[in-house]
Write an enzyme that holds these catalytic residues in place. Structure first.
Site, PDB file in Angstrom:
ATOM      1  N   MET A   1      40.377  49.126  33.239  1.00 46.56           N
ATOM      2  CA  MET A   1      40.611  48.412  31.993  1.00 46.56           C
ATOM      3  C   MET A   1      42.098  48.208  31.652  1.00 46.56           C
ATOM      4  SD  MET A   1      37.443  50.114  29.827  1.00 46.56           S
ATOM      5  CE  MET A   1      37.553  48.956  28.481  1.00 46.56           C
ATOM      6  N   GLU A   2      42.998  48.518  32.590  1.00 51.59           N
ATOM      7  CA  GLU A   2      44.424  48.429  32.254  1.00 51.59           C
ATOM      8  C   GLU A   2      45.319  47.834  33.340  1.00 51.59           C
ATOM      9  OE1 GLU A   2      42.880  51.551  32.270  1.00 51.59           O
ATOM     10  OE2 GLU A   2      42.315  51.568  30.149  1.00 51.59           O
TER      11      GLU A   2
ATOM     12  N   ILE B   1      32.327  48.800  32.616  1.00 52.26           N
ATOM     13  CA  ILE B   1      31.233  48.206  33.406  1.00 52.26           C
ATOM     14  C   ILE B   1      30.159  49.268  33.633  1.00 52.26           C
ATOM     15  CG2 ILE B   1      30.644  46.963  35.531  1.00 52.26           C
ATOM     16  CD1 ILE B   1      32.668  45.416  33.871  1.00 52.26           C
TER      17      ILE B   1
ATOM     18  N   ASP C   1      33.025  56.740  39.075  1.00 47.44           N
ATOM     19  CA  ASP C   1      31.637  56.325  38.850  1.00 47.44           C
ATOM     20  C   ASP C   1      31.357  55.051  39.633  1.00 47.44           C
ATOM     21  OD1 ASP C   1      31.912  53.832  36.922  1.00 47.44           O
ATOM     22  OD2 ASP C   1      33.375  55.320  36.282  1.00 47.44           O
TER      23      ASP C   1
ATOM     24  N   GLU D   1      43.934  62.163  32.647  1.00 44.85           N
ATOM     25  CA  GLU D   1      44.413  61.497  33.859  1.00 44.85           C
ATOM     26  C   GLU D   1      45.879  61.827  34.148  1.00 44.85           C
ATOM     27  OE1 GLU D   1      41.837  57.400  33.866  1.00 44.85           O
ATOM     28  OE2 GLU D   1      43.266  57.652  32.252  1.00 44.85           O
TER      29      GLU D   1
ATOM     30  N   GLY E   1      35.903  52.552  38.138  1.00 49.27           N
ATOM     31  CA  GLY E   1      34.551  52.428  38.667  1.00 49.27           C
ATOM     32  C   GLY E   1      34.614  51.775  40.044  1.00 49.27           C
TER      33      GLY E   1
HETATM   34  N1  ADE Z   1      37.071  53.197  34.432  1.00 51.53           N
HETATM   35  C1  ADE Z   1      36.320  54.126  35.033  1.00 51.53           C
HETATM   36  N2  ADE Z   1      35.058  53.680  35.229  1.00 51.53           N
HETATM   37  C2  ADE Z   1      35.016  52.426  34.713  1.00 51.53           C
HETATM   38  C3  ADE Z   1      34.001  51.447  34.593  1.00 51.53           C
HETATM   39  N3  ADE Z   1      32.769  51.677  35.031  1.00 51.53           N
HETATM   40  N4  ADE Z   1      34.321  50.267  33.996  1.00 51.53           N
HETATM   41  C4  ADE Z   1      35.570  50.051  33.542  1.00 51.53           C
HETATM   42  N5  ADE Z   1      36.561  50.937  33.627  1.00 51.53           N
HETATM   43  C5  ADE Z   1      36.291  52.114  34.209  1.00 51.53           C
END
Ligand code: ADE
Length: 235
Positions: free
Chosen positions: A179-180, A158, A203, A12, A78
């Protein structure tokens, strides 16, 4: 401005450190901090690794030890909405820790004893990130879109439609999950540091997410991060 640039994973942030001049590296607390000049900006780049604690620690050290005055988090996320597609960019206007729940002591999502659940990003940094992203996306095939709004962070990848559905019921404005970001937001809020978060959608936070995420991170994430940050630092 002395800008801290955080990403969770090397992919990243790839290319940014190579673009830096007058580089000085320092290892602290299991992370390598790279200070230098990034185009017109005095910057410190670092990989936080994944999750809220890792991100919070990294942001704190950037401020307290490396004396950054602003922080930008760049990475992937996501999708949290049907209108947000893989390849789109989301710039956070506010961030919430979706796994924070100290109810009944405090309302769900509220960070205890701060009175905050949704933490607003800095308006000027967010505006500049959005401009940089828009400029980058104009050159991309298939016209990916730029979105601005709510990002939710938690210590969970997720990967089930039902997981995202439950989050969306509780946070209808949600645009992206990661997540951050909201952990960095809390640290910056508490230390009085302006911050911004920019995420490329890798995603759809469903059963396909693990495969889509890996593929996107390897093939696309660094090109996006590099392109957007280059525009950001030059304006
Ligand atoms: N970062 C990228 N895709 C993610 C997801 N599905 N859940 C949590 N963090 C993510």
């Amino acid at each position: 401005m002395r800008l801290g640039i955080i990403s969770a994973l090397a992919e990243e942030q790839m290319g940014l450190i190579d673009a830096m001049q007058h580089v000085e590296k320092q290892v602290h607390g299991m992370r390598e901090y790279t200070a230098g000049k990034l185009w017109d900006i005095d910057a410190v780049c670092v990989l936080s690794r994944i999750g809220k604690v890792a991100a919070a620690m990294t942001a704190s050290i950037l401020v307290e030890k490396f004396r950054v005055t602003h922080i930008v988090f760049t990475g992937v996320a996501g999708s949290g909405d049907v209108g947000v597609r893989v390849g789109d960019i989301v710039v956070a206007e506010s961030l919430v820790q979706h796994d924070m729940d100290a109810s009944p002591l405090f309302p769900r999502f509220e960070i205890p004893l701060t009175g905050q659940s949704h933490i607003a990003s800095d308006r000027d940094l967010t505006r500049r990130l959005a401009l940089a992203a828009r400029e980058f996306l104009q050159e991309e095939p298939d016209t990916p879109q730029l979105h601005r709004g709510l990002i939710a962070s938690g210590d969970q990848f997720i990967k089930h439609r039902a997981q995202l559905g439950a989050l969306k019921d509780a946070l209808p404005d949600l645009l992206a999950v990661e997540m951050e970001g909201a952990a960095v937001a809390q640290v910056c809020f508490e230390l009085g540091i302006p911050f911004g978060v920019i995420r490329t959608i890798s995603d759809n936070a469903n059963e396909d997410a693990p495969v889509d995420f890996m593929e996107f991170v390897h093939k696309v994430a660094s090109r996006y991060a590099f392109g957007v940050l280059q525009n950001f630092c030059r304006t």
